[in-house]
Design a protein around this motif. Structure first.
Motif, PDB file in Angstrom:
ATOM      1  N   MET A   1     -18.264  43.335   0.872  1.00  0.00           N
ATOM      2  CA  MET A   1     -19.070  44.035   1.888  1.00  0.00           C
ATOM      3  C   MET A   1     -19.646  43.153   2.847  1.00  0.00           C
TER       4      MET A   1
ATOM      5  N   MET B   1     -25.625  41.003   3.625  1.00  0.00           N
ATOM      6  CA  MET B   1     -24.987  41.341   2.087  1.00  0.00           C
ATOM      7  C   MET B   1     -24.480  39.960   1.386  1.00  0.00           C
TER       8      MET B   1
ATOM      9  N   GLY C   1     -23.855  42.629   6.979  1.00  0.00           N
ATOM     10  CA  GLY C   1     -22.823  42.010   6.447  1.00  0.00           C
ATOM     11  C   GLY C   1     -23.304  40.347   6.017  1.00  0.00           C
TER      12      GLY C   1
END
Length: 112
Positions: free
Chosen positions: A54, A23, A20
């Motif tokens: 995301m 991203m 995470g």
């Protein structure tokens, strides 16, 4: 068995959280007197929005898996001292790793 399950969940949560954070960094989120999303010339708004979504989903997954790991590891009748230490140490290391990665990616983002 609870210790092993809790450790696996905590490690999986840390990996999801690192994904995470990565991203978010790849979507161009960085710190410049506040959270800023860089306007990158090689992507459009929909790609950036998907990357941010995301990243947020990865961080939410980390939080959920960490909570489940704590619940699994500390559940049951009177968890032993060894189990409490193992669970809290693993969760603490996961938080430290993820916080370090987020700080690094936010402040040293080379894409902006």
């Amino acid at each position: 068995m609870r210790i092993v399950g809790s450790l696996i969940l905590a490690v999986a949560g840390t990996v999801v959280g690192l994904f995470g954070a990565l991203m978010l960094a790849l979507a161009g989120v960085h710190w410049d007197s506040g959270l800023v999303v860089a306007q990158l010339s090689d992507s459009d708004d929909s790609e950036r929005a998907i990357g941010i979504a995301m990243g947020v989903a990865g961080l939410a997954g980390w939080a959920a898996l960490s909570f489940i790991a704590a619940y699994a590891g500390l559940g049951g009748q009177r968890p032993s001292r060894v189990r409490r230490i193992a669970v809290w140490t693993t969760l603490g290391l996961g938080v430290a790793i993820l916080a370090s990665a987020i700080i690094f990616l936010l402040f040293f983002n080379v894409r902006h």
